[in-house]
Design a protein around this motif. Structure first.
Motif, PDB file in Angstrom:
ATOM      1  N   THR A 134       1.143  -1.178   0.023  1.00 40.55           N
ATOM      2  CA  THR A 134      -0.109  -0.112  -0.237  1.00 40.55           C
ATOM      3  C   THR A 134       0.973   1.517   0.239  1.00 40.55           C
ATOM      4  N   VAL A 135       2.070   1.107   0.515  1.00 40.61           N
ATOM      5  CA  VAL A 135       2.737   2.572   0.876  1.00 40.61           C
ATOM      6  C   VAL A 135       3.680   2.832  -0.038  1.00 40.61           C
ATOM      7  N   ASP A 136       4.304   3.794  -0.173  1.00 44.09           N
ATOM      8  CA  ASP A 136       5.865   4.381  -1.064  1.00 44.09           C
ATOM      9  C   ASP A 136       7.110   4.127  -0.698  1.00 44.09           C
ATOM     10  N   LYS A 137       7.129   3.866   1.047  1.00 38.50           N
ATOM     11  CA  LYS A 137       8.473   3.807   1.706  1.00 38.50           C
ATOM     12  C   LYS A 137       8.162   3.284   2.794  1.00 38.50           C
ATOM     13  N   VAL A 138       8.932   2.840   2.752  1.00 42.55           N
ATOM     14  CA  VAL A 138       8.611   1.548   3.985  1.00 42.55           C
ATOM     15  C   VAL A 138      10.504   2.260   5.075  1.00 42.55           C
ATOM     16  N   ILE A 139       9.496   2.156   6.925  1.00 41.32           N
ATOM     17  CA  ILE A 139      10.113   2.892   7.851  1.00 41.32           C
ATOM     18  C   ILE A 139      10.311   1.837   8.811  1.00 41.32           C
ATOM     19  N   ILE A 140      11.802   1.475   8.783  1.00 40.97           N
ATOM     20  CA  ILE A 140      11.778   0.242   9.497  1.00 40.97           C
ATOM     21  C   ILE A 140      13.125   0.150  10.886  1.00 40.97           C
TER      22      ILE A 140
ATOM     23  N   GLY B  82      14.872  -9.757   8.414  1.00 39.99           N
ATOM     24  CA  GLY B  82      14.961 -10.238   7.479  1.00 39.99           C
ATOM     25  C   GLY B  82      14.042 -10.088   6.497  1.00 39.99           C
ATOM     26  N   TRP B  83      12.789 -11.021   7.082  1.00 39.65           N
ATOM     27  CA  TRP B  83      11.474 -11.427   6.304  1.00 39.65           C
ATOM     28  C   TRP B  83      11.021  -9.572   5.443  1.00 39.65           C
ATOM     29  N   VAL B  84      10.686  -8.911   6.366  1.00 38.46           N
ATOM     30  CA  VAL B  84      10.462  -7.173   6.165  1.00 38.46           C
ATOM     31  C   VAL B  84      11.552  -6.440   5.087  1.00 38.46           C
ATOM     32  N   MET B  85      12.201  -6.730   5.229  1.00 34.78           N
ATOM     33  CA  MET B  85      13.405  -6.187   4.018  1.00 34.78           C
ATOM     34  C   MET B  85      13.613  -6.872   2.853  1.00 34.78           C
ATOM     35  N   GLY B  86      13.450  -8.252   2.991  1.00 33.90           N
ATOM     36  CA  GLY B  86      13.599  -8.867   2.091  1.00 33.90           C
ATOM     37  C   GLY B  86      12.365  -8.512   0.885  1.00 33.90           C
ATOM     38  N   TYR B  87      11.337  -8.781   1.105  1.00 32.97           N
ATOM     39  CA  TYR B  87       9.679  -7.895   1.129  1.00 32.97           C
ATOM     40  C   TYR B  87       9.796  -6.639   0.298  1.00 32.97           C
ATOM     41  N   ALA B  88      10.136  -5.888   1.085  1.00 31.46           N
ATOM     42  CA  ALA B  88       9.953  -4.540   0.733  1.00 31.46           C
ATOM     43  C   ALA B  88      11.247  -4.072  -0.540  1.00 31.46           C
ATOM     44  N   TRP B  89      12.241  -4.981  -0.326  1.00 33.75           N
ATOM     45  CA  TRP B  89      13.358  -4.515  -1.663  1.00 33.75           C
ATOM     46  C   TRP B  89      12.545  -5.491  -3.246  1.00 33.75           C
ATOM     47  N   ALA B  90      11.982  -6.471  -2.854  1.00 28.08           N
ATOM     48  CA  ALA B  90      11.160  -7.313  -3.735  1.00 28.08           C
ATOM     49  C   ALA B  90      10.263  -6.394  -5.022  1.00 28.08           C
TER      50      ALA B  90
ATOM     51  N   GLY C 147      10.937  -3.009  -4.033  1.00 33.37           N
ATOM     52  CA  GLY C 147      10.998  -1.795  -4.655  1.00 33.37           C
ATOM     53  C   GLY C 147      10.871  -0.830  -4.045  1.00 33.37           C
ATOM     54  N   LYS C 148       9.888  -1.156  -2.335  1.00 34.03           N
ATOM     55  CA  LYS C 148      10.517   0.214  -1.237  1.00 34.03           C
ATOM     56  C   LYS C 148      11.262   0.316  -1.261  1.00 34.03           C
ATOM     57  N   PRO C 149      11.419   1.844  -1.145  1.00 30.92           N
ATOM     58  CA  PRO C 149      12.739   2.592  -0.381  1.00 30.92           C
ATOM     59  C   PRO C 149      12.112   2.102   1.185  1.00 30.92           C
ATOM     60  N   MET C 150      13.621   1.893   1.702  1.00 31.73           N
ATOM     61  CA  MET C 150      13.512   1.580   3.357  1.00 31.73           C
ATOM     62  C   MET C 150      14.233   2.926   3.681  1.00 31.73           C
ATOM     63  N   ILE C 151      13.893   3.279   4.872  1.00 31.23           N
ATOM     64  CA  ILE C 151      14.751   3.731   5.951  1.00 31.23           C
ATOM     65  C   ILE C 151      14.880   3.086   6.681  1.00 31.23           C
ATOM     66  N   LEU C 152      15.997   3.082   7.742  1.00 28.28           N
ATOM     67  CA  LEU C 152      16.195   2.037   8.670  1.00 28.28           C
ATOM     68  C   LEU C 152      16.914   3.305  10.005  1.00 28.28           C
ATOM     69  N   ILE C 153      15.970   3.093  11.018  1.00 31.72           N
ATOM     70  CA  ILE C 153      16.779   4.009  12.387  1.00 31.72           C
ATOM     71  C   ILE C 153      17.075   3.206  13.187  1.00 31.72           C
ATOM     72  N   VAL C 154      18.692   3.698  13.124  1.00 30.14           N
ATOM     73  CA  VAL C 154      19.331   2.669  14.232  1.00 30.14           C
ATOM     74  C   VAL C 154      20.346   3.105  14.552  1.00 30.14           C
ATOM     75  N   PRO C 155      19.975   3.314  16.210  1.00 30.53           N
ATOM     76  CA  PRO C 155      20.066   4.304  16.878  1.00 30.53           C
ATOM     77  C   PRO C 155      21.876   3.379  17.465  1.00 30.53           C
ATOM     78  N   GLU C 156      22.072   2.118  17.432  1.00 30.75           N
ATOM     79  CA  GLU C 156      23.198   1.141  17.230  1.00 30.75           C
ATOM     80  C   GLU C 156      23.848   0.889  17.029  1.00 30.75           C
ATOM     81  N   PRO C 157      24.912   0.492  16.503  1.00 23.74           N
ATOM     82  CA  PRO C 157      25.985  -0.538  15.398  1.00 23.74           C
ATOM     83  C   PRO C 157      24.777  -1.677  15.086  1.00 23.74           C
TER      84      PRO C 157
END
Length: 151
Positions: free
Chosen positions: A73-79, A89-97, A99-109
């Protein structure tokens, strides 16, 4: 501001803290001035499945259907993520498949070894509050969050 954008925020629905972080991200991203953002939320829908014992129902398929529908449904996925999980892994793979741009919030390595998804990440941000200033119109490839590696 005439550009519109639909986003979904996906993170840990399992804990109350995770659901609070998702709700905060949904509120914060609406404050972004670069485009008119509509948030497609699945918080309430998926939370009910977490209260059911796995043995009593085949809830996993239904649970994942909400993720599939949101991503379609969306244009972009925030993770929101702090550690690699099967669900991530499932969400990233599905979004990638799809063609949905992904923005990750990564507070720690974050080490995504084995995910083979590093190149599919559009941007990493350090905190949820960074969603206020990220350019959702241009979607620049920026990495401001903590280190994300595959090693």
């Amino acid at each position: 501001m005439t550009d519109k954008c639909k986003v979904t925020v996906i993170g840990s629905f399992i804990t109350e803290e995770g659901r609070r972080r998702i709700a905060k991200a949904e509120r914060v991203v609406k404050q972004n001035p670069t485009v008119n953002i509509e948030v497609v939320t699945i918080r309430e829908e998926v939370t009910k499945y977490l209260k059911q014992p796995i043995q009593e129902t085949d809830w996993l398929g239904e649970y994942l259907e909400y993720f599939r529908e949101a991503i379609h449904t969306v244009d972009k996925v925030i993770i929101l993520t702090q550690m690699p999980t099967v669900a991530l892994g499932w969400v990233m793979g599905y979004a990638w498949a799809w063609g949905k741009p992904m923005i990750l919030i990564v507070p720690e390595p974050l080490n995504l070894m084995g995910f083979n998804a590093i190149d599919s990440i559009t941007a990493t941000l350090k905190s949820i509050n960074d969603l206020k200033k990220y350019d959702f119109k241009e979607m620049p490839y920026i990495y401001e969050g903590a280190e994300v590696s595959a090693l």
